[in-house]
Scaffold this motif. Structure first.
Motif, PDB file in Angstrom:
ATOM      1  N   PRO A 189       0.825  -1.226   0.000  1.00  0.00           N
ATOM      2  CA  PRO A 189       0.000   0.000   0.000  1.00  0.00           C
ATOM      3  C   PRO A 189       0.851   1.266   0.000  1.00  0.00           C
ATOM      4  CG  PRO A 189      -0.775  -1.552   1.665  1.00  0.00           C
ATOM      5  CD  PRO A 189       0.479  -2.131   1.117  1.00  0.00           C
ATOM      6  N   GLU A 190       2.034   1.204   0.657  1.00  0.00           N
ATOM      7  CA  GLU A 190       2.893   2.403   0.703  1.00  0.00           C
ATOM      8  C   GLU A 190       3.373   2.773  -0.699  1.00  0.00           C
ATOM      9  OE1 GLU A 190       3.567  -0.311   2.652  1.00  0.00           O
ATOM     10  OE2 GLU A 190       2.679   0.518   4.494  1.00  0.00           O
ATOM     11  N   MET A 191       3.700   1.750  -1.481  1.00  0.00           N
ATOM     12  CA  MET A 191       4.158   2.008  -2.867  1.00  0.00           C
ATOM     13  C   MET A 191       3.032   2.660  -3.679  1.00  0.00           C
ATOM     14  SD  MET A 191       6.320  -1.372  -3.885  1.00  0.00           S
ATOM     15  CE  MET A 191       6.640  -0.927  -5.576  1.00  0.00           C
ATOM     16  N   LEU A 192       1.807   2.152  -3.497  1.00  0.00           N
ATOM     17  CA  LEU A 192       0.668   2.709  -4.227  1.00  0.00           C
ATOM     18  C   LEU A 192       0.478   4.177  -3.853  1.00  0.00           C
ATOM     19  CD1 LEU A 192      -1.775   2.377  -6.086  1.00  0.00           C
ATOM     20  CD2 LEU A 192      -3.108   1.646  -4.127  1.00  0.00           C
ATOM     21  N   GLN A 193       0.581   4.446  -2.531  1.00  0.00           N
ATOM     22  CA  GLN A 193       0.398   5.815  -2.066  1.00  0.00           C
ATOM     23  C   GLN A 193       1.469   6.734  -2.638  1.00  0.00           C
ATOM     24  OE1 GLN A 193      -2.330   6.827  -0.393  1.00  0.00           O
ATOM     25  NE2 GLN A 193      -1.538   8.843  -0.928  1.00  0.00           N
ATOM     26  N   SER A 194       2.719   6.247  -2.650  1.00  0.00           N
ATOM     27  CA  SER A 194       3.796   7.115  -3.168  1.00  0.00           C
ATOM     28  C   SER A 194       3.626   7.328  -4.676  1.00  0.00           C
ATOM     29  CB  SER A 194       5.175   6.523  -2.837  1.00  0.00           C
ATOM     30  OG  SER A 194       5.620   5.685  -3.858  1.00  0.00           O
TER      31      SER A 194
END
Length: 546
Positions: free
Chosen positions: A256-261
């Motif tokens: 999810p962090e990658m998607l957010q970034s």
């Protein structure tokens, strides 16, 4: 092969020759001219045309009527072509051109019945047409763009009889202001620089000229300002959104962090795009393509007024009106590319939001907001306004005018009669016929006004014989008056083009003595039909090795 029939034309074809072909063509052309004849002049009547979809057009503009009539006959189509050419070249005089062409053919038919050969008539018509051009040029007077009163008279003459009489003054002033504002130093007038926006639901008198542009669109985001003063306008050709990659690419996201970034990065790129636009000093943006939702949010936040999906033609007009440059690459946008206007404002007109760009310095493109009670009224007024704009444009380009009201036709007819008397061959008859044919214009003006055509024509001739070259017919009072003093004037090109086009098409129709009409889809005779008694499949010519 002796005695075998030879089929040259495919089965079902029709062929008409000689006198019959000529009279068929002349009859069809006369019928078309007759159809528009009652619309000529200030007292001309209108036609209602209903197409296959049930759409109604009410007009007395010759070119519009003939275009909507959907004519089939090939010779009749040539008269339609005369009217269309007149419309393309000058914008007015379309009915005059068609009526003269029909009358020339009617006179030619009388000569053919007296055994005058069509080529002699054609040659006489050409001589008469040339001479008529010379005569009419001697009647012309000069005008410049400074003669505002004369230009208003020209505009008024073009609109008379087209349903715009009551509001002629308002529309004439709008017309002259629009044309003088877009004409360049060499007096060239590009009609593409005038945009006419129609909106029903108000009186015709409320028609106004906007020294700038009207765009039939609303701002893209409700949080944007409705009104921007001292506007700096960015005209962007490309979309304000992220581009797709040139190559097929795949991004693998595993948390999810990658998607957010990834989303944050996308948002930052859009914000950078908007920052480049606002950094150039723009507070109004017109975009030819789309504007991303996120970009709309940032533009609204920056207090920028933005419109998307503006037509390419409108973008070019905006550039000419505001002095801005069309920008293709947002990365390279600078303050020098900005257009300027005192005010950009969204207003509701007739229930629809529209954007007005006003107060441009020396705009080279302008808009006319045309108002009227109903759609049909407004369409009819638009046709009158278009004729008027074109005619004033032609007058400024050529700087030459003649009087109206049938006066040039009567003068040219008289001079052609004198010219005919100097000829010795049979062409003399054709030149006389040409002169008589031109008198159909004053005769029709009188007929359409309910006056006696013969009396009026005699009175007109008498005035011209006395040397009053600008004497024409006042159809309202049924009197012959000086048209120049009455302010009934037209550009020289309207008359020369009408006479030339009518003469050329009449000559072309006269020279046809054979009509071959092939029936569409009719099968031609097969080889077996052509050469009988051959075995099946042996469709070759005799003597050929099969």
């Amino acid at each position: 092969m002796a005695g075998q029939p030879i089929f040259i034309l495919r089965e079902g074809s029709q062929r008409t020759r000689g006198r019959e072909a000529q009279s068929n063509n002349i009859m069809a052309a006369k019928a078309v001219a007759e159809a528009v004849r009652t619309t000529l002049g200030p007292k001309g009547m209108d036609k209602m045309l209903v197409d296959s979809l049930g759409d109604v057009v009410i007009t007395n503009d010759g070119a519009t009527i003939l275009k909507e009539m959907d004519i089939e006959h090939p010779a009749a189509k040539m008269i339609v072509e005369v009217s269309k050419t007149q419309d393309d070249e000058v914008g007015d005089g379309t009915t005059t051109a068609a009526v003269i062409a029909g009358e020339l053919l009617k006179k030619a038919e009388e000569l053919i019945e007296q055994d005058v050969h069509p080529t002699i008539i054609a040659s006489g018509y050409r001589m008469a047409s040339e001479k008529a051009g010379e005569i009419i040029k001697t009647l012309a007077k000069s005008v410049t763009r400074e003669n505002r009163d004369i230009l208003i008279n020209i505009s008024g003459t073009a609109m008379t009889g087209k349903g715009a009489e009551a509001t002629k003054e308002v529309l004439a002033n709008v017309t002259v202001d629009a044309i003088t504002s877009i004409a360049d130093e060499d007096n060239n007038v590009d009609m593409d620089n005038i945009k006419v926006e129609k909106k029903a639901g108000a009186r015709i008198e409320e028609t106004e000229l906007i020294k700038g542009m009207i765009i039939d669109k609303e701002r893209v985001h409700t949080n944007m300002p409705k009104k921007v003063e001292n506007a700096k306008i960015a005209l962007i050709n490309t979309a304000i959104e992220l581009k797709d990659t040139e190559v097929d690419a795949e991004i693998s996201i595993t948390s999810p962090e990658m998607l957010q970034s990834f989303l944050d990065q996308e948002e930052k790129m859009i914000k950078d795009l908007v920052d480049k636009v606002t950094g150039s000093g723009a507070n109004v943006v017109f975009c030819q393509k789309g504007i991303d939702d996120m970009a709309q949010h940032y533009l609204a936040k920056a207090g920028v007024f933005a419109i998307r999906r503006v037509k390419k033609s409108d973008m070019q007009k905006l550039a000419r009106a505001t002095g801005g440059k069309l920008v293709t690459n947002v990365d390279e946008i600078t303050e020098a590319d900005m257009g300027k206007a005192d005010l950009v404002e969204e207003k509701k007109i007739g229930g629809d939001p529209m954007t007005f760009v006003t107060g441009c310095d020396n705009p080279k493109a302008v808009s006319i907001l045309l108002r009227g009670g109903t759609e049909h009224v407004i369409d009819n007024i638009e046709r009158a306004l278009n004729d008027s704009l074109r005619v004033v444009g032609v007058a400024i380009e050529d700087e030459k005018l003649v009087a109206g009201g049938g006066s040039p036709e009567v003068e040219v007819a008289l001079r052609l009669q004198e010219y005919a008397a100097t000829l010795s061959g049979r062409e003399q008859l054709a030149v006389k016929a040409f002169a008589e044919a031109l008198e159909v214009i004053p005769r029709t003006l009188a007929e359409n006004a309910g006056l006696d055509p013969i009396d009026m024509l005699m009175e007109l001739r008498a005035h011209h014989e006395k040397g009053v070259k600008t004497a024409g017919l006042n159809v309202y009072e049924g009197k012959v008056i000086d048209m120049w003093e009455a302010g009934v004037v037209e550009p020289l090109r309207v008359k020369t083009q009408a006479i030339n086009a009518a003469a050329e098409s009449a000559v072309m129709i006269l020279r046809i003595d054979d009509i071959i009409a092939s029936r569409q889809g009719a099968p031609g005779p097969s080889a077996e039909d052509m050469v009988p008694n051959l075995p099946p499949g042996m469709g070759g010519m005799p003597g050929m090795d099969m």
